[in-house]
Scaffold this active site. Structure first.
Site, short mmCIF file in Angstrom:
data_model
loop_
_atom_site.label_atom_id
_atom_site.label_comp_id
_atom_site.label_asym_id
_atom_site.label_seq_id
_atom_site.Cartn_x
_atom_site.Cartn_y
_atom_site.Cartn_z
N ASP A 126 -4.23 -12.07 11.88
CA ASP A 126 -3.40 -11.87 10.69
C ASP A 126 -3.05 -13.24 10.09
OD1 ASP A 126 -0.97 -11.58 9.04
OD2 ASP A 126 -1.15 -9.48 9.63
N ARG B 60 0.85 -1.19 0.00
CA ARG B 60 0.00 0.00 0.00
C ARG B 60 0.89 1.25 0.00
NH1 ARG B 60 -5.45 0.75 1.60
NH2 ARG B 60 -5.54 -1.44 2.10
N THR C 64 -0.68 7.65 -1.22
CA THR C 64 -1.99 7.56 -1.91
C THR C 64 -2.90 6.50 -1.30
OG1 THR C 64 -1.17 5.89 -3.44
CG2 THR C 64 -0.88 8.20 -4.09
N ASP D 254 0.78 -13.89 9.49
CA ASP D 254 1.53 -14.14 10.73
C ASP D 254 1.22 -15.52 11.29
OD1 ASP D 254 2.88 -11.77 10.74
OD2 ASP D 254 1.50 -10.74 12.09
N1 URA Z 1 -5.56 -9.63 6.50
C1 URA Z 1 -5.50 -10.54 7.51
O1 URA Z 1 -4.57 -11.33 7.57
N2 URA Z 1 -6.47 -10.53 8.44
C2 URA Z 1 -7.52 -9.68 8.41
O2 URA Z 1 -8.37 -9.74 9.28
C3 URA Z 1 -7.56 -8.74 7.35
C4 URA Z 1 -6.57 -8.73 6.41
#
Ligand code: URA
Length: 209
Positions: free
Chosen positions: A200, A104, A108, A203
């Site tokens: 995540d 990202r 912007t 992760d």
């Molecule tokens: N990416 C992720 O790994 N988890 C989320 O909840 C949103 C985006």
């Protein structure tokens, strides 16, 4: 408007519960991503074309169907999409695999592609894009933009958990792309995470937290 297929099969719901649980450790999490991807791809490949061939069973000759083309490509959005590839390849071993990485832009806030390696014949392939979490939809839209620019017309998007925001975004910009998910959650939080989600995905797959 994009068609959305939420797979509510009991096996899928069971595995989604396990994968959401914060006590599920990395090894099991990876296995669940793999199994869920395998189960979802069963539905995402429902429209593959078949052809009839003649075979001989121990009892006699018959006509029976086989997959007619081997023209599927799985495109993983880096990095969490990597966790979904093998589960699909178990069902469709001849599929080619591509990778797209997006970041990202801090000014912007739009996704910018930093890595893309796609099969050279991508325009002739039926593409399944994989990313476990469809959150804002920004990366998914940018990834589909990129693949469409290569000339590909048949594109599906496969995730484990989708947020309404991501679905709305895909429907707005790519209404022709069918979305396959195992769960549709409530919303995004202020950090862009899906609620309740699973945290995540990258992760948890790669142990980076
Ligand atoms: N990416 C992720 O790994 N988890 C989320 O909840 C949103 C985006």
């Amino acid at each position: 408007m994009s068609e959305i297929i939420i797979l509510d099969h009991p096996l899928i719901q069971h595995k989604i519960t396990l994968i959401r649980d914060k006590n599920t450790q990395m090894k099991e999490f990876r296995e669940l991503v793999d199994e869920l991807s395998n189960l979802i791809s069963y539905e995402a490949t429902r429209e593959i074309e078949l052809k009839e061939i003649e075979i001989e069973t121990p009892i006699g000759k018959t006509k029976s169907k086989v997959i007619s083309g081997k023209n599927i490509a799985v495109i993983a959005i880096l990095r969490a999409g990597l966790g979904m590839v093998d589960g699909i390849l178990k069902l469709i071993p001849p599929a080619k695999v591509g990778h797209i990485g997006m970041y990202r832009d801090p000014d912007t806030l739009t996704p910018v592609e930093y890595y893309a390696k796609l099969p050279s014949d991508i325009k002739d392939r039926k593409v399944i894009i994989v990313d476990p979490m469809l959150a804002t939809g920004g990366t998914a839209v940018a990834c589909i933009d990129y693949i469409k620019k290569c000339g590909t017309v048949d594109i599906k998007f496969m995730c484990l958990i989708a947020a309404p925001e991501g679905i709305n975004m895909l429907q707005k910009y790519h209404p022709d792309v069918k979305i396959y998910a195992a769960a549709l959650d409530d919303r995004l939080n202020s950090h862009g995470y899906i609620v309740p989600g699973l945290g995540d995905a990258g992760d948890r797959l790669f142990g980076t937290k």
